[in-house]
Motif scaffolding. Sequence first.
Motif, PDB file in Angstrom:
ATOM      1  N   THR A  98       0.847  -1.187   0.000  1.00 62.48           N
ATOM      2  CA  THR A  98       0.000   0.000   0.000  1.00 62.48           C
ATOM      3  C   THR A  98       0.883   1.238   0.000  1.00 62.48           C
ATOM      4  OG1 THR A  98      -1.828   1.134   1.117  1.00 62.48           O
ATOM      5  CG2 THR A  98      -0.134   0.143   2.515  1.00 62.48           C
ATOM      6  N   ASN A  99       0.312   2.346  -0.424  1.00 65.10           N
ATOM      7  CA  ASN A  99       1.002   3.636  -0.359  1.00 65.10           C
ATOM      8  C   ASN A  99      -0.047   4.717  -0.155  1.00 65.10           C
ATOM      9  OD1 ASN A  99      -0.208   4.054  -2.862  1.00 65.10           O
ATOM     10  ND2 ASN A  99       1.665   3.707  -4.025  1.00 65.10           N
ATOM     11  N   MET A 100       0.380   5.975  -0.152  1.00 62.60           N
ATOM     12  CA  MET A 100      -0.541   7.072   0.128  1.00 62.60           C
ATOM     13  C   MET A 100      -1.624   7.192  -0.929  1.00 62.60           C
ATOM     14  SD  MET A 100       0.278  11.131   0.704  1.00 62.60           S
ATOM     15  CE  MET A 100       1.218  10.935   2.203  1.00 62.60           C
ATOM     16  N   ASP A 101      -1.353   6.731  -2.145  1.00 64.02           N
ATOM     17  CA  ASP A 101      -2.335   6.866  -3.225  1.00 64.02           C
ATOM     18  C   ASP A 101      -3.479   5.859  -3.110  1.00 64.02           C
ATOM     19  OD1 ASP A 101      -0.953   8.955  -4.345  1.00 64.02           O
ATOM     20  OD2 ASP A 101       0.261   7.681  -5.647  1.00 64.02           O
ATOM     21  N   VAL A 102      -3.304   4.813  -2.324  1.00 67.65           N
ATOM     22  CA  VAL A 102      -4.366   3.803  -2.192  1.00 67.65           C
ATOM     23  C   VAL A 102      -5.599   4.389  -1.500  1.00 67.65           C
ATOM     24  CG1 VAL A 102      -4.992   1.590  -1.169  1.00 67.65           C
ATOM     25  CG2 VAL A 102      -2.788   1.840  -2.318  1.00 67.65           C
ATOM     26  N   PRO A 103      -5.488   4.965  -0.285  1.00 64.92           N
ATOM     27  CA  PRO A 103      -6.692   5.554   0.317  1.00 64.92           C
ATOM     28  C   PRO A 103      -7.250   6.716  -0.476  1.00 64.92           C
ATOM     29  CG  PRO A 103      -4.735   6.106   1.604  1.00 64.92           C
ATOM     30  CD  PRO A 103      -4.327   5.066   0.629  1.00 64.92           C
ATOM     31  N   ILE A 104      -6.382   7.466  -1.147  1.00 62.37           N
ATOM     32  CA  ILE A 104      -6.867   8.556  -2.005  1.00 62.37           C
ATOM     33  C   ILE A 104      -7.764   7.987  -3.108  1.00 62.37           C
ATOM     34  CG2 ILE A 104      -6.161  10.247  -3.742  1.00 62.37           C
ATOM     35  CD1 ILE A 104      -3.675  10.769  -2.031  1.00 62.37           C
ATOM     36  N   SER A 105      -7.289   6.952  -3.774  1.00 67.48           N
ATOM     37  CA  SER A 105      -8.054   6.352  -4.873  1.00 67.48           C
ATOM     38  C   SER A 105      -9.352   5.737  -4.377  1.00 67.48           C
ATOM     39  CB  SER A 105      -7.193   5.283  -5.568  1.00 67.48           C
ATOM     40  OG  SER A 105      -5.988   5.846  -6.067  1.00 67.48           O
ATOM     41  N   ILE A 106      -9.276   5.044  -3.244  1.00 67.60           N
ATOM     42  CA  ILE A 106     -10.491   4.426  -2.701  1.00 67.60           C
ATOM     43  C   ILE A 106     -11.513   5.498  -2.343  1.00 67.60           C
ATOM     44  CG2 ILE A 106     -11.408   3.103  -0.756  1.00 67.60           C
ATOM     45  CD1 ILE A 106      -8.800   1.531  -0.724  1.00 67.60           C
ATOM     46  N   GLY A 107     -11.052   6.567  -1.692  1.00 72.45           N
ATOM     47  CA  GLY A 107     -11.974   7.638  -1.312  1.00 72.45           C
ATOM     48  C   GLY A 107     -12.621   8.292  -2.510  1.00 72.45           C
ATOM     49  N   VAL A 108     -11.839   8.574  -3.546  1.00 73.67           N
ATOM     50  CA  VAL A 108     -12.375   9.224  -4.744  1.00 73.67           C
ATOM     51  C   VAL A 108     -13.372   8.317  -5.455  1.00 73.67           C
ATOM     52  CG1 VAL A 108     -11.747  10.001  -7.056  1.00 73.67           C
ATOM     53  CG2 VAL A 108     -10.401  10.761  -5.090  1.00 73.67           C
ATOM     54  N   LEU A 109     -13.014   7.059  -5.635  1.00 73.05           N
ATOM     55  CA  LEU A 109     -13.906   6.133  -6.350  1.00 73.05           C
ATOM     56  C   LEU A 109     -15.188   5.862  -5.561  1.00 73.05           C
ATOM     57  CD1 LEU A 109     -11.259   3.620  -7.748  1.00 73.05           C
ATOM     58  CD2 LEU A 109     -12.611   5.280  -9.040  1.00 73.05           C
TER      59      LEU A 109
END
Length: 733
Positions: free
Chosen positions: A158-169
């Motif tokens: 995981t990295n910082m972009d994973v929660p960002i992507s999940i939140g946006v989607l």
Amino acid sequence: MRLESRKTDEGQHVVELAVPAMHCGGCIRRIEGALNALHGVVGARVNLTAKRVAVRWEGEDPPPLLETLQDLGYDAHFYSPTEDRKDRVLSELLRALAVAGFAAGNIMFLSVSVWSGADAEARDLFHWISAAIALPVLAYSGRIFFRSAWAALRRGQTNMDVPISIGVLLAFGMSLYDTINHGPHAYFDATVMLLFFLLIGRTLDHVMRERARSAVAGLARLGARGAVVEDEEGGRRYRPVEEIEVGARVLVAAGERVPLDGEILAGTSDLDASLVSGESEPLTVAPGARLQAGTLNLTGPLTLRATATARDSFLAEMIRLMESAEAGRGTYRRIADRASRLYAPVVHSLALLSFFGWMMVAGDWHLAVTIAVAVLIITCPCALGLSVPMVQVVAARRLFDQGIMVKDGGGLERLAEVDTVVFDKTGTLTLGRPRLLERNSLDQEALGIAAALAAYSRHPHSRALLDAAGTQVPGTAFEQVEEQPGYGVEGRSGDAVYRLGLPSWALTNEEDAGEGGTVLSRDGRLLAVYRFEDPLRPGAVEAVSALRRRGLALEILSGDHPAAVENLARRLGITEHRAATRPADKAAHLAALAGSGRKVLMVGDGLNDAPALAAAHVSMAPANAADVGRNAADLVFLRDSLEAVPGALEIAERAGRLVQQNFALSALYNVLALPFAVLGFVTPLIAALAMSLSSILVVANALRLNGSRRRSWRSATSKAHQASPATAPEAAL
């Protein structure tokens, strides 16, 4: 792989791979860890600035380096020095940012209409229009984060972009579900606005990182592309430097750089070796002398016998030193990289706990997902992502106003940590330009004759004579002028023969010159003796005093001869000094200081300083430095004054404090806002607005650096200098 690898003296192989997708400290850890674990790999070092990996391997069969990187999610290829350096990543980020900003503004207009009390039919229409705008934006601008998140998830990481992507989607998915079912709320505005703020931080951070270009390319450009080679029959032809072999006869004209390491077979000349060795005085060479690639031939043509190929020359050794030093600095993980390691697992855990908690309490999956999305959005690292690059951009602007250019945001962070300052001598503490001493007490007629002869030479002392004479001193006309490489300039006027140069050549009785220097003679009789000095750089005394008051350890590290270094150190009151140091010795000394726990700021200007500039914790160079020196340094000061050094230190320390404050503000925001989101008091829209306000707060705090009413570093330094009694070294000046 074997063909692309360079064989070392130990029988090992070294190959360089370009990995364009590297962007943070986590990439360094993953790549180096995976490659070092391969059978046959002796060592792998990442250069994040240049986005390259140098791998040393041994054995008959090459290890699967490209395959391993591919499995990690990084496309890699063999590095070529001629690769296109266009920054495609920045172009992609700017396009994505522009699209997200345009879409966010339009969707917010539609949302205002909904908030103003639109009826159900108009509300549904506006929601569908918002969805139609948000979907392509999500696909185009969001791929910056989706690509990185998917690469991490494929590897089970995981990295910082994973929660960002999940939140946006999830926010988009829930909004689309509510739009289809005629729900009263949709959060397309929050989705796109989230992307917009995140892309601002990502773009600023990328710009600051990419300004730290590798100095190796500049160093390679310093070398000659080819040279004129003389064959056994006397024929001459131009050959690329890579094709010239050991033993070849190479011709070097006056004004050209020496293309390869070699030994002089014929000719005498003066060489400018200041960029290579730091030697301030021109070097007179004759047959039998050994030359290093990169030195500048000043006065006469030379014929060399090549003693090394291009791959084994002094410049090639410098390139390897630079790459090693830059790779070592690349392991420094910036503050944002370190903070981001904790972000993803904490946010994932909180969002997941919120979902399951509300499922158990309310049994409503729609409510549980909405609250989990709000948690993801309200804890989105927009403020965290802006904390560092925003301060660095403002600090870079402040420094530029003071005549200092910042190449690397990470360099600003490192600059605030230094406890030791190491100066080069020639061209750094001094101007590197000889100046005629006692100009006003000299015979003006003799000076005019000397200047007339000096006009035919490129020797640094000749240029100093011309500068001193100016246009006020009448010159002398000569019927014939000839430069004797390595000795001086001879001119004939009527029956008289004038010589300007070495006493042993110009005078019948050399003892007439006294302590020596450059002499002017007529028919062997002394007319004048000219002595030169390399003047101190403006602000050198004030800068050294200011740094000493800050409690920093000071040192001079120079390639010049010991007497000149010792004299300058005594004048400035710097007790620690080393002379006659080679480039490798400088880099090794800085490595030793780093090994003892010192954080070193290196200030230098020449080619010989480039490995040390790259090896130091942080580095600065003047604008008139060699190209490779400017490329290797983190900061470049554009004005002559050396007071830029303490000035940059002050601004870097204040920027460091603002970054810490921004992190504290981001943490405080999350501590205060997160409970409201977890308890269900915050919708995704309110979460997006709160996230935006936290980002604005961080930006406003960063702008305090620009609006500070503190005294400027220049006035503070000069006032402190005036208020304190002059020290012995300063009084001596």
